[in-house]
Design a protein around this motif. Structure first.
Motif, PDB file in Angstrom:
ATOM      1  N   THR A 141       0.847  -1.183   0.000  1.00 28.46           N
ATOM      2  CA  THR A 141       0.000   0.000   0.000  1.00 28.46           C
ATOM      3  C   THR A 141       0.886   1.237   0.000  1.00 28.46           C
ATOM      4  O   THR A 141       1.793   1.354   0.835  1.00 28.46           O
ATOM      5  CB  THR A 141      -0.915   0.034   1.243  1.00 28.46           C
ATOM      6  OG1 THR A 141      -1.669  -1.177   1.282  1.00 28.46           O
ATOM      7  CG2 THR A 141      -1.837   1.218   1.213  1.00 28.46           C
ATOM      8  N   LYS A 158      -3.522   0.535  -3.405  1.00 32.16           N
ATOM      9  CA  LYS A 158      -3.185  -0.752  -2.817  1.00 32.16           C
ATOM     10  C   LYS A 158      -3.046  -1.766  -3.944  1.00 32.16           C
ATOM     11  O   LYS A 158      -3.929  -1.883  -4.782  1.00 32.16           O
ATOM     12  CB  LYS A 158      -4.275  -1.190  -1.836  1.00 32.16           C
ATOM     13  CG  LYS A 158      -4.009  -2.548  -1.222  1.00 32.16           C
ATOM     14  CD  LYS A 158      -4.898  -2.881  -0.039  1.00 32.16           C
ATOM     15  CE  LYS A 158      -6.348  -2.907  -0.358  1.00 32.16           C
ATOM     16  NZ  LYS A 158      -7.183  -3.418   0.733  1.00 32.16           N
ATOM     17  N   GLN A 160      -8.335   3.578  -2.592  1.00 32.76           N
ATOM     18  CA  GLN A 160      -9.241   3.601  -1.459  1.00 32.76           C
ATOM     19  C   GLN A 160     -10.334   4.672  -1.574  1.00 32.76           C
ATOM     20  O   GLN A 160     -11.488   4.375  -1.347  1.00 32.76           O
ATOM     21  CB  GLN A 160      -8.448   3.776  -0.151  1.00 32.76           C
ATOM     22  CG  GLN A 160      -7.499   2.636   0.146  1.00 32.76           C
ATOM     23  CD  GLN A 160      -8.201   1.305   0.318  1.00 32.76           C
ATOM     24  OE1 GLN A 160      -9.388   1.222   0.542  1.00 32.76           O
ATOM     25  NE2 GLN A 160      -7.438   0.229   0.170  1.00 32.76           N
TER      26      GLN A 160
END
Length: 144
Positions: free
Chosen positions: A26, A31, A44
C-alpha cells in the motif's frame, strides 16, 4: 490511474522467491495485491478495484529440482538459525546432524518452537534465511 508494471513484476517475483501465495503493498491511496492467480489494484477513496491476469501462465518454468532429504517447517512463523542474535547457529552447510537435533527455531505468536531434524544426514542446503518468514510445509533444510 497509471499502473507501474515493474512493481507488479517485482511483487510476482517475490511470490516465487519466498514461496508465498499472495503479497500486498500500500502506497498513499493505492493498494496492490498480487496472488498466484491475479493482481488486484484499488484506490481507497474511489473504492473501485480491478483484477488483472498476469502473463505468468504462459511462461515455462524449470521445475525446482532438489535432491536429498527435505525437512519442512511444521508451522507458519519466522525462522531463526540460532537461539538468539549473535549465538552459534544450530546447523551449517556440511554439518552432520542426527534425527531429533534442533535445526532451527520458528517463532509464531511470540512462542519459540524448536524444529527437530526428521532424519540423520549432512546439511546440504539451508533453504530459508535467518529472520525470514516460513510457511507450513515449506522446505527449510535439505540433507544428503
Amino acid at each position: 490511474m497509471k499502473i507501474d508494471k515493474s512493481i507488479i513484476k517485482e511483487l510476482s517475483d517475490y511470490l516465487d522467491e519466498f514461496n508465498l501465495t499472495e503479497i500486498e503493498i500500500t502506497e498513499k491511496d493505492t493498494k496492490i495485491k498480487v496472488s498466484k492467480n491475479n493482481v488486484s489494484i484499488s484506490n481507497q477513496p474511489v473504492a473501485t478495484s480491478a483484477n488483472i491476469q498476469t502473463g505468468n501462465e504462459n511462461v515455462s518454468k524449470k521445475p525446482n529440482v532438489k535432491s536429498g532429504m527435505e525437512i519442512t517447517s511444521p508451522i507458519i512463523g519466522t525462522a531463526y538459525h540460532a537461539p538468539e542474535p549473535g549465538a552459534k547457529k544450530f546447523v551449517e552447510v556440511g554439518k552432520k546432524i542426527k534425527k531429533g537435533d534442533t535445526i532451527m527455531i520458528v517463532e509464531a505468536m511470540k512462542t519459540i518452537n524448536h524444529v527437530p531434524s526428521t532424519a540423520d544426514g549432512t546439511v546440504k542446503e539451508i533453504c530459508v534465511e535467518d529472520g525470514h518468514p516460513v510457511e507450513f510445509g515449506q522446505t527449510i533444510i535439505i540433507l544428503e
